[in-house]
Design an enzyme around this catalytic site. Structure first.
Site, PDB file in Angstrom:
ATOM      1  N   GLY A 164       0.833  -1.194   0.000  1.00  0.00           N
ATOM      2  CA  GLY A 164       0.000   0.000   0.000  1.00  0.00           C
ATOM      3  C   GLY A 164       0.861   1.235   0.000  1.00  0.00           C
ATOM      4  CB  CYS A 165       0.262   4.594   1.382  1.00  0.00           C
ATOM      5  SG  CYS A 165       1.126   6.152   1.613  1.00  0.00           S
ATOM      6  CG  PHE A 166       5.950   5.130  -0.498  1.00  0.00           C
ATOM      7  CD1 PHE A 166       5.414   6.331  -0.071  1.00  0.00           C
ATOM      8  CD2 PHE A 166       6.515   5.090  -1.765  1.00  0.00           C
ATOM      9  CE1 PHE A 166       5.438   7.463  -0.863  1.00  0.00           C
ATOM     10  CE2 PHE A 166       6.554   6.218  -2.575  1.00  0.00           C
ATOM     11  CZ  PHE A 166       6.009   7.401  -2.124  1.00  0.00           C
ATOM     12  CD1 TRP A 167       4.770   8.621   2.432  1.00  0.00           C
ATOM     13  CD2 TRP A 167       2.730   9.425   2.824  1.00  0.00           C
ATOM     14  NE1 TRP A 167       4.582   9.707   1.616  1.00  0.00           N
ATOM     15  CE2 TRP A 167       3.340  10.215   1.829  1.00  0.00           C
ATOM     16  CE3 TRP A 167       1.437   9.744   3.232  1.00  0.00           C
ATOM     17  CZ2 TRP A 167       2.707  11.315   1.246  1.00  0.00           C
ATOM     18  CZ3 TRP A 167       0.802  10.829   2.652  1.00  0.00           C
ATOM     19  CH2 TRP A 167       1.433  11.608   1.673  1.00  0.00           C
TER      20      TRP A 167
END
Length: 174
Positions: free
Chosen positions: A10-13
């Protein structure tokens, strides 16, 4: 000697925030992998037309944490049963993917996926692929959560994932 792992959940953050706290992980870089466009930008990747996934590249000390342990954490911090999405993040750039660096990593990834199939109620759709070119994301994406903890996405999406990791893997924290 360090080894490398490239994971997309998913979102790398979110993924970056978790692995930055894992004992034995010596560096975490957010970036893009698995696509067909050279040096993609965040905007291009978000448009979903480059084929890249948002990933993190981890350098880790296998004497402190094993690749297997990194994968077990990976399957705890995202949903590997949703094709091309994590929550409200939808698109191939948010796919669940493991880019393996060696035949040993591939074998371990296949083993852990098979074991995790018994944990989840739906089929695991995590892609396994050989690591190709990794493109580091723009500087403003690096260490994003620590720099912007009160930003909406960080507060409502990243923070709960990080808290779940801290509770589940207290023994793995730095």
């Amino acid at each position: 000697m360090t080894e490398t792992a490239i994971l997309g959940g998913g979102c790398f953050w979110c993924t970056e925030a978790v692995y930055m706290e894992v004992k034995g992980v010596t560096s975490v870089e957010s970036g893009y992998a698995g696509g067909h466009v050279e040096h993609p930008t965040y905007e291009q990747v978000c448009a979903g037309e480059t084929g890249h996934a948002e990933v993190v590249r981890l350098a880790f000390d296998p004497a402190v944490i094993s690749y297997r342990d990194l994968l077990e954490i990976f399957f705890t911090i995202h949903d590997p049963t949703t094709l091309n999405r994590q929550g409200n993040d939808v698109g191939t750039q948010y796919r669940s993917v493991i880019f393996y660096q060696s035949p040993q990593q591939e074998a371990m990834a296949r083993q852990v996926v098979a074991e995790m199939a018994h944990v989840w109620d739906a089929p695991i759709v995590t892609e396994l692929a050989p690591a190709g070119v990794f493109y580091k994301a723009e500087d403003y994406h690096q260490d994003y959560f620590r720099q912007h903890p009160l930003q909406g996405y960080c507060a409502f999406v990243v923070a709960p994932k990080l808290e779940k990791f801290r509770k589940t893997y207290a023994n793995r924290l730095r």
